[in-house]
Design a protein around this motif. Structure first.
Motif: not given
Length: 242
Positions: A186-189, A204-205, A207-211
């Motif tokens: 997650r830190e890299v993303l 939030s990452i 959530l962003l991956v889910s979107r």
């Protein structure tokens, strides 16, 4: 977007408080920035149609059309960076703002120097993104039944339908494509997709991956492209053609 040192940074401040618009414009001018003001959506559209701006400072809580709606509109029409101003401190509000395409946020009340620093950070990141896209300009990246045009920042399906991506979604997808079959934590993303290193946005990452999965029509229960690695992060398993 022209960030030549010989030209001033041009900003559009969208806020329904005239005192805030005036105060921000005067302060930013001391740093060599030129700022126009807009009290709402109609004024914003008029200004954007007549001028070219390097960045938009957009208040979340506007009367009439709110900042989230206007941010979506800006993102659908182009890639001008957006910094959102919000008086709300809740994580959900900040996440939603970033999810609809804002590049950063500043919570009121804020230090003026912090806003200046955020402006420079977002513009540096935007310039880096442009250079990053130029590396693969002139052709598309293909994976599964998808094509990603990195110059136009367009995701296109097998029926030539364009699927719109926010700035954060584009950066996240490009990061996955550039590092296939590698577990990314997650830190890299966060650093790649947000360009910011904030632990508070770990969630939030997800959530962003889910979107992004929704737009790629990738079922998380049986993922063919973005697989979750429990306790570690995510891995992109698609085969990429350059």
């Amino acid at each position: 977007m022209d960030l030549s040192p010989t030209l001033p940074i041009r900003l559009l401040i969208v806020d329904d408080d005239p005192q805030i618009r005036s105060m921000l414009a005067e302060y930013l001018a001391t740093f060599g920035m030129e700022a126009d003001g807009a009290e709402g959506g109609a004024a914003m559209r008029s200004a954007m149609s007549q001028n070219s701006y390097d960045l938009v400072i957009l208040d979340l809580s506007l009367h009439g059309e709110n900042g989230l709606t206007l941010c979506r509109e800006l993102r659908d029409q182009g890639d001008t960076p957006v910094i959102m101003l919000t008086a709300r401190a809740e994580l959900a509000d900040r996440v939603v703002g970033l999810e609809v395409g804002a590049d950063d946020y500043v919570t009121k009340p804020f230090e003026m120097r912090e806003l200046v620093a955020r402006i420079h950070t977002v513009l540096r990141r935007s310039r880096a993104d442009s250079k990053r896209s130029a590396v693969v300009a002139g052709h598309e990246l293909r994976f599964a039944k998808w094509r990603l045009n990195t110059t136009l920042r367009q995701l296109v399906d097998e029926e030539d339908t364009i699927v719109p991506l926010s700035n954060a979604e584009f950066r996240l997808l490009l990061t996955f494509i550039e590092h296939p079959n590698r577990v990314l934590d997650r830190e890299v993303l966060i650093n790649q997709a947000r360009g910011r290193d904030l632990d508070v946005f770990d969630r939030s990452i997800d959530l962003l991956v889910s979107r992004l999965r929704q737009k790629l029509r990738d079922d998380p229960r049986d993922s063919a492209l973005i697989r979750t690695v429990r306790g570690e992060g995510y891995v992109f398993t698609g085969s990429v053609e350059h």
